[in-house]
Design a protein around this motif. Structure first.
Motif, PDB file in Angstrom:
ATOM      1  N   LEU A  65       0.832  -1.194   0.000  1.00 46.65           N
ATOM      2  CA  LEU A  65       0.000   0.000   0.000  1.00 46.65           C
ATOM      3  C   LEU A  65       0.871   1.250   0.000  1.00 46.65           C
ATOM      4  CD1 LEU A  65      -2.910  -0.731   2.487  1.00 46.65           C
ATOM      5  CD2 LEU A  65      -3.031  -0.433   0.028  1.00 46.65           C
ATOM      6  N   LEU A  83      -0.669   9.149   3.463  1.00 43.53           N
ATOM      7  CA  LEU A  83      -1.938   8.495   3.169  1.00 43.53           C
ATOM      8  C   LEU A  83      -2.373   7.698   4.383  1.00 43.53           C
ATOM      9  CD1 LEU A  83      -1.182   7.315  -0.468  1.00 43.53           C
ATOM     10  CD2 LEU A  83      -2.391   9.359   0.260  1.00 43.53           C
ATOM     11  N   THR A  84      -3.436   8.162   5.031  1.00 44.37           N
ATOM     12  CA  THR A  84      -4.013   7.464   6.176  1.00 44.37           C
ATOM     13  C   THR A  84      -5.394   6.978   5.749  1.00 44.37           C
ATOM     14  OG1 THR A  84      -4.930   9.528   7.024  1.00 44.37           O
ATOM     15  CG2 THR A  84      -2.733   8.908   7.806  1.00 44.37           C
ATOM     16  N   GLU A  85      -6.279   6.765   6.681  1.00 45.27           N
ATOM     17  CA  GLU A  85      -7.624   6.301   6.357  1.00 45.27           C
ATOM     18  C   GLU A  85      -8.456   7.372   5.646  1.00 45.27           C
ATOM     19  OE1 GLU A  85      -9.016   3.181   7.025  1.00 45.27           O
ATOM     20  OE2 GLU A  85      -6.990   2.581   7.566  1.00 45.27           O
ATOM     21  N   PRO A  87      -9.516  10.400   3.031  1.00 44.29           N
ATOM     22  CA  PRO A  87      -9.204  10.744   1.643  1.00 44.29           C
ATOM     23  C   PRO A  87      -8.324  11.993   1.577  1.00 44.29           C
ATOM     24  CG  PRO A  87     -11.594  10.701   2.007  1.00 44.29           C
ATOM     25  CD  PRO A  87     -10.937  10.463   3.314  1.00 44.29           C
ATOM     26  N   LEU A 114      -9.082   5.467   0.154  1.00 45.63           N
ATOM     27  CA  LEU A 114      -8.889   4.059   0.466  1.00 45.63           C
ATOM     28  C   LEU A 114     -10.225   3.346   0.392  1.00 45.63           C
ATOM     29  CD1 LEU A 114      -6.790   1.946   1.449  1.00 45.63           C
ATOM     30  CD2 LEU A 114      -7.472   2.527   3.769  1.00 45.63           C
ATOM     31  N   SER A 115     -10.279   2.261  -0.390  1.00 47.48           N
ATOM     32  CA  SER A 115     -11.491   1.469  -0.507  1.00 47.48           C
ATOM     33  C   SER A 115     -11.096   0.033  -0.790  1.00 47.48           C
ATOM     34  CB  SER A 115     -12.367   2.014  -1.645  1.00 47.48           C
ATOM     35  OG  SER A 115     -13.506   1.192  -1.800  1.00 47.48           O
ATOM     36  N   GLY A 117      -9.220  -1.971   0.812  1.00 50.49           N
ATOM     37  CA  GLY A 117      -7.806  -2.234   1.042  1.00 50.49           C
ATOM     38  C   GLY A 117      -6.900  -1.748  -0.074  1.00 50.49           C
ATOM     39  N   GLN A 118      -7.375  -0.857  -0.924  1.00 51.38           N
ATOM     40  CA  GLN A 118      -6.611  -0.362  -2.069  1.00 51.38           C
ATOM     41  C   GLN A 118      -6.791   1.157  -2.146  1.00 51.38           C
ATOM     42  OE1 GLN A 118      -5.154  -2.315  -4.802  1.00 51.38           O
ATOM     43  NE2 GLN A 118      -4.420  -0.387  -5.609  1.00 51.38           N
ATOM     44  N   TRP A 119      -5.727   1.883  -2.494  1.00 47.88           N
ATOM     45  CA  TRP A 119      -5.822   3.318  -2.710  1.00 47.88           C
ATOM     46  C   TRP A 119      -6.250   3.564  -4.147  1.00 47.88           C
ATOM     47  CZ3 TRP A 119      -5.976   7.244   0.562  1.00 47.88           C
ATOM     48  CH2 TRP A 119      -5.565   7.005   1.875  1.00 47.88           C
ATOM     49  N   TRP A 120      -7.174   4.513  -4.336  1.00 47.65           N
ATOM     50  CA  TRP A 120      -7.722   4.835  -5.639  1.00 47.65           C
ATOM     51  C   TRP A 120      -7.513   6.316  -5.935  1.00 47.65           C
ATOM     52  CZ3 TRP A 120     -10.366   0.972  -8.434  1.00 47.65           C
ATOM     53  CH2 TRP A 120     -10.574  -0.222  -7.735  1.00 47.65           C
TER      54      TRP A 120
END
Length: 160
Positions: A65, A83-85, A87, A114-115, A117-120
């Motif tokens: 991640l 990058l934390t939980e 947006p 984050l959605s 378990g993946q960053w978008w």
């Protein structure tokens, strides 16, 4: 023409002029302060089947991640966010976590979230577009370590 008809035409023109002025003020307000977005509704949207086929992946990509995004190219090189939980909003607006000083970026240009378990990476309806590794982002796409996001003249790197 009667006096009444002339007065009605004047009032109609005045009403039309005021509607135009209010429309211009609305556009200026949204450009300065950004559109109101309900974060709960935006977080509830989960992208489905949004992987885009890539012809060739650069060798610099690594598994895992991403942990941060930093500006690599542009007047604010070195500025970034972890990058934390939550947006990360990128743009010119004062409410953005990464604030760009770029004439080609919108007030709220793009966001990383984050959605599953993946960053978008998602473009927020910007005028000039958001590019991830040279591909224009038209819907949320996965962000990988080593990827680069281009917004206007600014390039951001995604790192671990």
């Amino acid at each position: 023409m009667s006096e009444l008809t002339l007065t009605l035409i004047k009032l109609g023109f005045l009403a039309l002029l005021w509607m135009f002025v209010l429309a211009v003020l609305s556009v200026i307000r949204s450009d300065l302060f950004g559109a109101k977005v309900d974060s709960r509704a935006a977080a509830a949207v989960v992208p489905q089947n949004t992987r885009t086929p890539k012809t060739a992946k650069p060798a610099k990509k690594r598994k895992g991640l991403p942990a941060s995004v930093t500006i690599a190219d542009g007047p604010q090189a070195g500025v970034g966010a972890s990058l934390t939980e939550e947006p990360v909003i990128i743009g010119r607006g004062s409410d953005c976590q990464i604030r760009l000083d770029d004439d080609y970026s919108s007030t709220r240009h793009a966001r990383l979230f984050l959605s599953e378990g993946q960053w978008w990476v998602e473009d927020l309806g910007s005028t000039n577009g958001t590019y991830l590794d040279g591909q224009r982002v038209t819907r949320p796409v996965p962000a990988e370590i080593g990827g680069s996001i281009r917004i206007g003249r600014t390039t951001l790197n995604i790192a671990k």
